[in-house]
Design an enzyme around this catalytic site. Structure first.
Site, PDB file in Angstrom:
ATOM      1  N   ASP A   1       0.840  -1.153   0.046  1.00 48.54           N
ATOM      2  CA  ASP A   1       0.033   0.016  -0.087  1.00 48.54           C
ATOM      3  C   ASP A   1       0.830   1.143   0.027  1.00 48.54           C
ATOM      4  O   ASP A   1       2.287   0.950   0.190  1.00 48.54           O
ATOM      5  CB  ASP A   1      -1.120   0.037   1.263  1.00 48.54           C
ATOM      6  CG  ASP A   1      -0.392   0.027   2.399  1.00 48.54           C
ATOM      7  OD1 ASP A   1       0.848   0.758   2.708  1.00 48.54           O
ATOM      8  OD2 ASP A   1      -1.060  -0.507   3.448  1.00 48.54           O
TER       9      ASP A   1
ATOM     10  N   LYS B   1      -3.852   3.271  -2.305  1.00 49.43           N
ATOM     11  CA  LYS B   1      -5.172   4.085  -2.168  1.00 49.43           C
ATOM     12  C   LYS B   1      -4.884   5.184  -1.392  1.00 49.43           C
ATOM     13  O   LYS B   1      -4.113   4.897  -0.587  1.00 49.43           O
ATOM     14  CB  LYS B   1      -6.100   3.024  -1.362  1.00 49.43           C
ATOM     15  CG  LYS B   1      -6.491   1.769  -1.877  1.00 49.43           C
ATOM     16  CD  LYS B   1      -7.572   0.968  -1.322  1.00 49.43           C
ATOM     17  CE  LYS B   1      -8.013  -0.363  -2.064  1.00 49.43           C
ATOM     18  NZ  LYS B   1      -9.047  -1.103  -1.230  1.00 49.43           N
TER      19      LYS B   1
ATOM     20  N   MET C   1      -7.437   7.466   9.747  1.00 54.81           N
ATOM     21  CA  MET C   1      -8.059   8.314   8.297  1.00 54.81           C
ATOM     22  C   MET C   1      -8.771   9.524   8.880  1.00 54.81           C
ATOM     23  O   MET C   1      -9.923   9.405   8.616  1.00 54.81           O
ATOM     24  CB  MET C   1      -8.812   7.378   7.650  1.00 54.81           C
ATOM     25  CG  MET C   1      -7.678   6.267   6.873  1.00 54.81           C
ATOM     26  SD  MET C   1      -8.560   4.858   5.935  1.00 54.81           S
ATOM     27  CE  MET C   1      -9.270   3.953   7.667  1.00 54.81           C
TER      28      MET C   1
END
Length: 466
Positions: free
Chosen positions: A249, A271, A384
């Site tokens: 990632d 992502k 996040m």
């Protein structure tokens, strides 16, 4: 990297040394292990150098080094124990086209000689670019202790067998063969018999591997931790050492990717929230495609892949294709972040539990039990959460959270560029906007740094490096 490490072929080539004292002796003790043709220029050579010359191990010319004396030399060492003389001979050797090393003069040298662990034909070279020879010696001593004295014997016998292993498929099959030889079969033969039995051991081992069924591919879901390579688990390091394919990632640090086996294929399946991303279905297909081809696939995820990593979807894809998998847990970003501010996630008489939240889900900002989280003493690690800071702030205050509740945002936890923002719930969104955090960040609700300086929204010191 200012010095590129290589192994130079010196068999039968000239290496010239100007000097006959201690500096020259130190270099010669190493150079005499090679198959180079050594020439020493010295008017008054030490007795040790005289002895080597008498044994025919080097050519000794009892005069000063002069123009043309380094012609056709691969390497030249200025080792006279005199700075002015070394500068003179180095200048002449460069004119002759030789690569020059001036002993104890990094700036004047075109190459440096590393510390060496010798298990001929296995050689380990250790360099610090001339900055820390003591450290190089310490590393050398550590390797000397851990590399078996029989390693050179195993490698020497194996050298003549390498062409035979071409009968095995390229890649994993050959690696498995050599791993078994060096790890178990070879050392066992040397213990129970002697080196004359090693060729037969190699023959038997090759026959065994040729008759094995093709090893099916497999997948390791590996947690890479928060970014500091020293926080990788031993299992994670082993997986990176043996992987054929690594799919990572966007939060994996370059330092960790440096640990991947050089021959492995590396795919960035990054992502980014509200930004360009590889679709999850495409990541699943990529994992399955390479594993079905027989590869050892490492799906490398930041932190712990079991925390907000969509691990279940990838496992479903792998198991649906009949592929075996292993989960290698990693240190979570929350653990690294809270360690960086000198706190703990739980504390007696404060909070008996901690919540792991995500700032958004597939449909946007995630909903949680805000009323429970707003109670005094609650602690949460929010992943996040940068883009959803205003949303989180509003929901908590709407449900009665104390505006003065401490909030700490840690960017790049555990990495050299780690930054810490200490604030409160009421100031969370404006402080975070002013901090301009661009790296991965984790928000700790209900915790303040144990020893951080106090900050206010108007001061530039709100970004604190611990």
């Amino acid at each position: 990297m200012k010095h590129f490490p290589i192994f130079l072929a010196v068999e039968g080539r000239r290496i010239v040394i100007a000097g006959g004292g201690d500096a020259a002796i130190a270099k010669l003790r190493l150079l005499l292990k090679t198959e180079a043709r050594l020439t020493v220029f010295a008017q008054n050579p030490a007795a040790e150098i005289e002895g080597w010359a008498g044994e025919g191990r080097l050519t000794l010319l009892r005069r000063d080094f002069g123009p043309g004396d380094a012609t056709c030399a691969a390497l030249f060492y200025a080792a006279s124990d005199d700075d002015a003389e070394d500068a003179r001979t180095a200048r002449l050797a460069r004119a002759d086209g030789a690569l020059v090393n001036m002993v104890d003069n990094l700036e004047g040298s075109q190459f440096i000689t590393p510390a060496i662990v010798d298990r001929d034909p296995v050689t380990v070279a250790i360099g610090t670019e001339g900055t820390a020879p003591v450290l190089a010696r310490r590393i050398k001593a550590h390797l000397e202790e851990h590399l078996s004295p029989t390693l050179g014997t195993l490698a020497r016998i194996a050298k003549g067998f390498r062409t035979r292993t071409r009968a095995l498929p390229m890649g994993r099959s050959r690696r498995d063969f050599w791993a078994e030889y060096y790890d178990t079969a070879g050392p066992r033969t040397l213990t129970e018999q002697d080196e004359t039995a090693l060729p037969a051991t190699l023959d038997t081992l090759l026959e065994t591997h040729l008759n094995r069924e093709t090893t099916p591919g497999r997948v390791d879901f590996v947690g890479a931790g928060p970014g500091d390579p020293e926080l990788l688990t031993l299992k994670a390091r082993k997986a990176l050492d043996t992987a054929d394919v690594v799919i990572h990632d966007r939060l994996i640090s370059p330092e960790i990717l440096e640990l991947v086996r050089r021959e492995a294929q590396i795919f960035d399946a990054g992502k980014e929230g509200f930004g360009p991303s590889m679709k999850q279905v495409d990541i699943n297909a990529l994992i399955v495609e390479h594993a079905k081809s027989g590869a050892h696939v490492v799906r490398l995820k930041s932190g712990d892949s079991t925390v907000f990593g969509r691990l279940d979807e990838e496992i479903d894809a792998v198991t649906g294709a009949g592929i075996a998998f292993t989960i290698v847990p990693g240190i979570t970003a929350a653990s690294a972040a809270v360690a960086g501010i000198g706190q703990s996630l739980t504390k007696r008489h404060r909070n008996a539990s901690v919540r792991f939240l995500t700032g958004h889900d597939m449909k946007g900002f995630a909903e949680h039990d805000w009323a429970a989280l707003a109670r005094p003493g609650e602690v949460a690690a929010i992943y996040m959460g940068k883009k959803s800071a205003r949303f989180i702030q509003g929901r908590l205050m709407m449900h009665g959270a104390d505006p003065a509740t401490p909030v700490t945002v840690i960017e790049n936890a555990s990495r050299p560029d780690e930054r810490v923002l200490e604030t409160t719930l009421t100031h969370l969104e404006p402080d975070l906007s002013a901090a301009h955090m661009t790296g991965p960040a984790l928000t700790l609700y209900g915790l303040a740094p144990r020893a951080a300086l106090a900050v206010t929204p108007t001061l530039p010191q709100q970004e604190l490096a611990l």
